[in-house]
Write a protein that holds these residues in place. Structure first.
Motif, PDB file in Angstrom:
ATOM      1  N   UNK A  78       0.823  -1.198   0.000  1.00 49.10           N
ATOM      2  CA  UNK A  78       0.000   0.000   0.000  1.00 49.10           C
ATOM      3  C   UNK A  78       0.859   1.251   0.000  1.00 49.10           C
ATOM      4  N   UNK A  79       0.189   2.391  -0.270  1.00 53.82           N
ATOM      5  CA  UNK A  79       0.863   3.675  -0.328  1.00 53.82           C
ATOM      6  C   UNK A  79       0.293   4.583   0.755  1.00 53.82           C
ATOM      7  N   UNK A  80       1.178   5.104   1.597  1.00 54.15           N
ATOM      8  CA  UNK A  80       0.709   6.006   2.657  1.00 54.15           C
ATOM      9  C   UNK A  80       0.037   7.242   2.073  1.00 54.15           C
ATOM     10  N   UNK A  81      -1.041   7.682   2.711  1.00 47.45           N
ATOM     11  CA  UNK A  81      -1.705   8.916   2.297  1.00 47.45           C
ATOM     12  C   UNK A  81      -1.477  10.010   3.338  1.00 47.45           C
ATOM     13  N   UNK A  82      -0.655   9.679   4.323  1.00 41.69           N
ATOM     14  CA  UNK A  82      -0.167  10.659   5.286  1.00 41.69           C
ATOM     15  C   UNK A  82       1.205  10.200   5.765  1.00 41.69           C
ATOM     16  N   UNK A  83       1.866  11.041   6.507  1.00 43.80           N
ATOM     17  CA  UNK A  83       3.212  10.725   6.974  1.00 43.80           C
ATOM     18  C   UNK A  83       3.135   9.662   8.074  1.00 43.80           C
ATOM     19  N   UNK A  84       3.619   8.470   7.787  1.00 44.96           N
ATOM     20  CA  UNK A  84       3.588   7.382   8.770  1.00 44.96           C
ATOM     21  C   UNK A  84       4.923   6.634   8.766  1.00 44.96           C
ATOM     22  N   UNK A  85       5.197   6.005   9.884  1.00 43.03           N
ATOM     23  CA  UNK A  85       6.342   5.105   9.992  1.00 43.03           C
ATOM     24  C   UNK A  85       5.959   3.977  10.946  1.00 43.03           C
ATOM     25  N   UNK A  86       6.818   2.988  11.051  1.00 36.95           N
ATOM     26  CA  UNK A  86       6.576   1.837  11.915  1.00 36.95           C
ATOM     27  C   UNK A  86       7.391   1.970  13.190  1.00 36.95           C
ATOM     28  N   UNK A  87       6.800   1.531  14.286  1.00 30.24           N
ATOM     29  CA  UNK A  87       7.547   1.437  15.537  1.00 30.24           C
ATOM     30  C   UNK A  87       7.682  -0.036  15.893  1.00 30.24           C
ATOM     31  N   UNK A  88       8.744  -0.350  16.587  1.00 30.40           N
ATOM     32  CA  UNK A  88       9.006  -1.724  16.990  1.00 30.40           C
ATOM     33  C   UNK A  88       8.507  -1.957  18.415  1.00 30.40           C
ATOM     34  N   UNK A  89       7.845  -3.081  18.607  1.00 27.57           N
ATOM     35  CA  UNK A  89       7.435  -3.537  19.927  1.00 27.57           C
ATOM     36  C   UNK A  89       8.086  -4.884  20.179  1.00 27.57           C
ATOM     37  N   UNK A  90       8.530  -5.111  21.415  1.00 26.08           N
ATOM     38  CA  UNK A  90       9.205  -6.367  21.776  1.00 26.08           C
ATOM     39  C   UNK A  90       8.594  -6.919  23.056  1.00 26.08           C
ATOM     40  N   UNK A  91       8.469  -8.235  23.062  1.00 26.31           N
ATOM     41  CA  UNK A  91       8.069  -8.937  24.284  1.00 26.31           C
ATOM     42  C   UNK A  91       9.150  -9.961  24.572  1.00 26.31           C
ATOM     43  N   UNK A  92       9.762  -9.846  25.741  1.00 28.04           N
ATOM     44  CA  UNK A  92      10.815 -10.792  26.122  1.00 28.04           C
ATOM     45  C   UNK A  92      10.184 -12.016  26.775  1.00 28.04           C
ATOM     46  N   UNK A  93      10.684 -13.175  26.432  1.00 26.74           N
ATOM     47  CA  UNK A  93      10.147 -14.425  26.998  1.00 26.74           C
ATOM     48  C   UNK A  93      10.982 -14.893  28.160  1.00 26.74           C
TER      49      UNK A  93
END
Length: 179
Positions: free
Chosen positions: A164-179
């Motif tokens: 897909x193509x962003x229609x606004x300014x977006x980025x991804x953030x990383x989430x982590x769960x430690x086991x």
């Protein structure tokens, strides 16, 4: 009756519809839609074919079997899916979708519980990683309540992956769960 199984090639069309409707449709019950942030399909048949061919990737479906009367062929309706990418001591969750009309009924929680259980069966895995659009506050908050932690790592929206193509300014953030 619900059950889990690994996705197969004959599921591609149903999975493509499911994932695209969960991420890109405007549905009053859907809280996963990105249609106000991203235009175009989230996934296509070729991308699904490639994912299913990967050795280190598992795509699990939650399905309901309908029409189990003696004279009927059973129909398998995929209600949701979740993908797990394994790499060294990390598992990344993605390709996570539930039919929009069935969202907010606990199926997403059930799928995430199932995937985390599968991941924990591998002793070498020490963390689960996922990436979420930074504007998806309600989704990020949900994962934080589930024990994930926000990291400082961000990534540009992956235009090169044809998701897909962003229609606004977006980025991804990383989430982590430690086991």
């Amino acid at each position: 009756m619900f059950h889990y199984r690994k996705a197969e090639l004959h599921d591609v069309a149903q999975l493509q519809d499911l994932i695209n409707s969960a991420y890109r449709s405007q549905n009053s019950q859907s809280w996963t839609s990105e249609c106000s942030m991203v235009d175009g399909d989230r996934i296509d048949a070729l991308q699904l074919d490639c994912l299913l061919a990967k050795i280190d990737f598992e795509l699990w479906v939650l399905e309901e079997i309908e029409g189990c009367a003696q004279d009927e062929m059973p129909h398998h309706l995929i209600l949701g899916c979740i993908g797990i990418q394994f790499e060294a001591n990390t598992a990344e969750i993605g390709t996570f979708a539930v039919l929009p009309e069935l969202q907010n009924k606990g199926l997403g929680k059930t799928l995430l519980d199932f995937a985390e259980g599968r991941i924990k069966m591998r002793n070498e895995i020490i963390q689960i990683v996922m990436y979420v659009l930074h504007l998806r506050k309600e989704l990020i908050d949900y994962y934080l309540r589930r024990g994930y932690q926000r990291t400082l790592q961000t990534e540009q929206y992956p235009l090169h992956l044809n998701v897909g193509r962003p229609i606004q300014d977006i980025h991804l953030i990383q989430l982590i769960k430690f086991l």
